[in-house]
Every structure is written in C-alpha cells, then in structure tokens.
Write an enzyme that holds these catalytic residues in place. Structure first.
Site, mmCIF file in Angstrom:
data_model
loop_
_atom_site.group_PDB
_atom_site.id
_atom_site.type_symbol
_atom_site.label_atom_id
_atom_site.label_comp_id
_atom_site.label_asym_id
_atom_site.label_seq_id
_atom_site.Cartn_x
_atom_site.Cartn_y
_atom_site.Cartn_z
ATOM 1 N N ASP A 14 35.688 35.602 41.085
ATOM 2 C CA ASP A 14 35.419 35.321 42.313
ATOM 3 C C ASP A 14 36.372 34.503 43.055
ATOM 4 O O ASP A 14 37.098 33.549 42.488
ATOM 5 C CB ASP A 14 33.782 34.768 42.355
ATOM 6 C CG ASP A 14 33.547 34.827 44.136
ATOM 7 O OD1 ASP A 14 33.894 35.687 44.867
ATOM 8 O OD2 ASP A 14 32.877 33.899 44.518
ATOM 9 N N ASP A 16 35.789 32.325 46.476
ATOM 10 C CA ASP A 16 35.298 31.169 47.090
ATOM 11 C C ASP A 16 34.265 30.729 46.241
ATOM 12 O O ASP A 16 33.224 31.350 45.551
ATOM 13 C CB ASP A 16 34.554 31.599 48.558
ATOM 14 C CG ASP A 16 35.476 32.179 49.595
ATOM 15 O OD1 ASP A 16 36.428 31.426 49.797
ATOM 16 O OD2 ASP A 16 35.186 33.139 49.942
#
Length: 273
Positions: A14, A16
């Site tokens: 991922d 953020d």
C-alpha cells in the site's frame, strides 16, 4: 522452515500509511524501494485513490524522496479500467472522477458519454457535483450498470476527513436501489489484478499494508502472506479486534527492508520459475 519465512519473489505494498504520510516519506520507504530494485524483485505500489494518474503519483512520490517508476504504481482506477475492459460489451461509460480514472478508461478503449452508457463509473474527486450525481442516478434508473473504484467512505485532507467514493456511492444507492460493484481494496480482485500485472504467484508474494480492514483482508483472501505496519490506521492493540491476523506485524516499512534480503529466493528457485 516456518512457512511464514519462505522465499518471496514479488512484493505488493500500500502507499498511504506505509510509504508516505501526509505528503512526507515514512522513514525506510525509500530504502525499501531501493532494496527491491537492487535485488531485482518484481513489485507494485497500490492505492485505492483514483484521483491521480500513475505519472502524477510518481512525481508526488519523487518529491518526498521515493524514486519509483510509474509502471510500478497500480491504482484502483487502473484496476477498474482493466476489469471493465474484460467485462464490457459496448465500452461506454458515464464517469464521475478525476484524470486518474478518465485517462485509465480512455486508454482501455472506453468512450465517455452520458448518452445511454453501459456503465456508470464512480471514482473519487474533490469536487463532487450535484448535477453529475443526479445524472448518474437517472442513468442507473434507465438501466446502466454501477461500478465504483473503491468503498472508502472518507479521504484525508489537512483540514480533516472528506467524503469519498463510498459515501457518494451510498447516496446514489439510496436514490436508486442499485448497489455498485467495488473494484478496489478490500476486493481481492485488486490483488489478483496486481499479481497478473507483474506475473506474480500468490504463494511467493507478500502484501504490506497499514489497515486490517482493506490491505490485510484483501491480501489474505487472495492467498498472500501479509505484513501489517503500524505507521497508519491500525494500531497493535487494534489487530485483536479482527477475526483474522496478518502473517507479521512490524513497526514500520523500515523493518521490512532486511526481509527483502532475508526472503530473497535462491538461484535454484529463480531458475525453476
């Protein structure tokens, strides 16, 4: 050997909360990407954000000190376009979203129109229009199919949370009775499209994320080992609230860097595919 420590050929992570936080690189993020490239590991950086193109995100990451080719970025907009390219018969869509979504659909061969489109496709935008939402509602009531890039109800901003795709989708569903099909996390379809993108196998791929309810669960459902880092949404004590667990819980992406070397496949493994 502990199956949690078997060799890793490919990595998904991922963005953020793992690599960046509020437009600043998280310590260890640049080193992690450098380690992947130094060891010639196939990888993708994932995001449910459909606003930006991969080129935009590459520039934003570069500004934080993270050097990442745009072909190593996979957004919910790109995953949505790839999914619809396989599903659509007419390749026409009415789109609510930004350049990340509209450009991905254009590149997949879609015509964007409000005249009897096959799909209404909802993505994230900072300027949701009442007129556009009304148009979407009327097109769905007329028979268009409903797709949304991701179910996130809110997005971050410097002033606080903003309504995001999931919230607007709920409004449209309440008005029409039509539920969208969400492509982004936690749908494991996002993981599957990522694996296909880099020719990866689930048994030799790891997913890194900061959220149990999106990153970890979608990785688990796609058959991947998962690493939860504690620099984003889920806290160490928060893990216990879920009926499933990640393979590993680490403080930050900096702790993953040594694992890139530790879990590198042998020459014999690589020769065997």
């Amino acid at each position: 050997m502990d199956p949690r420590d078997r060799s890793v050929h490919c990595w998904l992570t991922d963005m953020d909360g793992v690599l960046v936080h509020e437009q600043h690189a998280i310590p260890g993020a640049a080193e992690f990407i450098a380690a992947l490239r130094r060891n010639d590991r196939r990888f993708l950086v994932l995001t449910n954000n459909s606003i930006f193109t991969a080129r935009d995100l590459r520039a934003r990451l570069a500004a934080t000190g993270i050097d990442l080719p745009e072909e190593n970025i996979w957004t919910s907009a790109l995953a949505t376009a790839a999914f619809l390219a396989e599903q659509a018969s007419e390749r026409t869509a009415y789109v609510i979203g930004e350049a990340g979504l509209t450009s991905a659909l254009h590149e997949a061969g879609f015509v964007l129109t409000d005249q009897q489109p096959e799909y209404v496709v909802l993505g994230e935008t900072r300027t949701y229009s009442f007129e556009a939402i009304t148009k979407a509602i009327r097109l769905l009531l007329a028979g268009a199919k409903f797709i949304a890039t991701n179910p996130d109800a809110t997005g971050p901003s410097t002033e606080g949370p903003l309504p995001a795709t999931g919230s607007v989708a709920a409004l449209i569903t309440r008005a029409t009775g039509v539920e969208p099909y969400y492509v982004g996390k936690p749908n494991p379809l996002m993981m599957r499209s990522s694996l296909n993108r880099i020719d990866a196998h689930s048994e030799t791929t790891v997913m890194i994320g900061d959220r149990m309810d999106t990153d970890v669960v979608s990785g688990l459902e796609a058959g991947l080992r998962t690493v939860l880092v504690l620099t984003g949404s889920t806290t160490r004590t928060g893990v216990d609230a879920y009926p499933y667990r990640p393979t590993h819980v680490l403080d930050s992406i900096a702790d993953v860097v040594p694992l890139v070397e530790r879990w590198a496949p042998s020459a014999e493994e690589l020769a065997g595919g």
